[in-house]
Design an enzyme around this catalytic site. Structure first.
Site, PDB file in Angstrom:
ATOM      1  N   LYS A  34       0.822  -1.216   0.000  1.00  0.00           N
ATOM      2  CA  LYS A  34       0.000   0.000   0.000  1.00  0.00           C
ATOM      3  C   LYS A  34       0.854   1.264   0.000  1.00  0.00           C
ATOM      4  CE  LYS A  34      -2.342  -0.639   3.748  1.00  0.00           C
ATOM      5  NZ  LYS A  34      -1.705  -1.895   4.193  1.00  0.00           N
ATOM      6  N   ARG A 110     -10.147   1.358   9.072  1.00  0.00           N
ATOM      7  CA  ARG A 110      -9.740  -0.029   9.267  1.00  0.00           C
ATOM      8  C   ARG A 110     -10.915  -0.945   9.598  1.00  0.00           C
ATOM      9  NH1 ARG A 110      -4.991  -0.119  13.521  1.00  0.00           N
ATOM     10  NH2 ARG A 110      -4.363  -1.995  12.403  1.00  0.00           N
ATOM     11  N   ARG A 147      12.024  -9.552   6.112  1.00  0.00           N
ATOM     12  CA  ARG A 147      12.239  -8.113   5.956  1.00  0.00           C
ATOM     13  C   ARG A 147      13.230  -7.601   7.011  1.00  0.00           C
ATOM     14  NH1 ARG A 147       7.062  -4.258   5.603  1.00  0.00           N
ATOM     15  NH2 ARG A 147       6.702  -4.990   7.738  1.00  0.00           N
ATOM     16  N   ARG A 176      12.186  -5.475  12.606  1.00  0.00           N
ATOM     17  CA  ARG A 176      11.174  -4.844  13.448  1.00  0.00           C
ATOM     18  C   ARG A 176      10.559  -5.864  14.389  1.00  0.00           C
ATOM     19  NH1 ARG A 176       6.993  -1.112  10.156  1.00  0.00           N
ATOM     20  NH2 ARG A 176       5.658  -2.496  11.330  1.00  0.00           N
ATOM     21  N   ARG A 187      -2.624  -9.899  12.498  1.00  0.00           N
ATOM     22  CA  ARG A 187      -2.995  -8.684  11.764  1.00  0.00           C
ATOM     23  C   ARG A 187      -3.786  -9.018  10.500  1.00  0.00           C
ATOM     24  NH1 ARG A 187       2.539  -5.683  10.984  1.00  0.00           N
ATOM     25  NH2 ARG A 187       1.253  -3.951  10.235  1.00  0.00           N
TER      26      ARG A 187
END
Length: 278
Positions: A34, A110, A147, A176, A187
């Site tokens: 996004k 959301r 990542r 992260r 999520r």
């Protein structure tokens, strides 16, 4: 989301040609890309990119009792109430420069409840274009768990796919805290639960063109091209009331066939300051 999704033409145009500034909202699970498409649309069309996280942080810096209370909520990690987030976002949407240039929301609203408050009713400011990016879960997992971020340059790498990372950079890469499969699963589950209801709200907006993209196998440039092609067709379609009604009815049927409910119960709660920072 887990089941993938439709192609770029999943929702056939049900509505008439758009004129005036674009108002765009992007939806997609974590790591769907996004942010990349938001940057492209902002640059391409000169849109005001509204980050609810930035709005909350700026508001919390003010010297008012309300701002101090907001800062305490954010510092504690608690959810900011929907009404606070929506009021700040609507204020930004209604600003003269935003109305003139057009706006872009990335990952917000959301929940169906937030979408209703944002877009429906006399005070609503509905989007003219909604993009839903569908990505299979396995693709999201590969993007997330591999990542890594360079804390010096802020560049993002995928240690599974990027084979030419300099050795000095490799040694300082960090992961992260929420880039784990467990966190991703939670999520994505929440996103999937909310999406049906959000689609139901979008279907009630007679001037909102909805586009779904099977973004998993596509490169960012290919996704941008699909969006651009769809936008071009939206901008050129003839404006007829008959067309509007026929396609609107088709969309309702399409939602029914695909099991997208007109309404979905939304969990209470609000948004946090970091909700659209993937």
């Amino acid at each position: 989301s887990k089941k993938g999704g439709g192609d770029a033409h999943h929702n056939e145009e049900k509505k008439h040609t758009h004129s005036g500034p674009l108002k765009v909202v992007l939806f997609g699970p974590p790591a769907s890309g996004k942010g990349t498409q938001a940057a492209y649309l902002k640059s391409k069309f000169g849109l005001v990119h509204i980050s609810t996280g930035d709005l909350l942080r700026d508001e919390a810096k003010k010297d008012t009792p309300e701002a101090k209370k907001l800062k305490e909520t954010m510092d504690s990690g608690a959810l900011v109430p929907d009404d606070t987030v929506i009021a700040l976002t609507k204020k930004e949407l209604s600003a003269p420069h935003t109305q003139k240039s057009g706006w872009l929301l990335d990952g917000f609203p959301r929940t169906p409840a937030q979408a209703e408050k944002m877009f429906l009713g006399p005070s609503g400011d509905p989007p003219t274009f909604a993009v839903i990016m569908n990505v299979p879960y396995d693709v999201l997992k590969d993007r997330i768990i591999y990542r890594r971020i360079d804390p010096v340059t802020k560049n993002v790498y995928n240690i599974k796919k990027d084979t030419n990372i300099p050795k000095d950079v490799q040694s300082r890469l960090i992961q992260r805290g929420d880039d784990t499969e467990e966190a991703l699963g939670k999520r994505v589950k929440t996103y999937d639960e909310m999406l049906g209801g959000i689609k139901g709200v979008l279907s009630k907006l007679p001037d909102c063109h909805v586009m779904e993209i099977n973004a998993g196998p596509l490169t960012p440039d290919q996704i941008s091209k699909e969006i651009q092609t769809k936008l071009d067709s939206v901008m050129k379609r003839p404006d007829t009331k008959k067309d509007d009604k026929v396609h609107h009815d088709d969309k309702k049927k399409d939602d029914k066939d695909h099991g997208a409910p007109a309404h979905a119960e939304s969990k209470k709660g609000g948004s946090d300051a970091h909700h659209n920072e993937e």
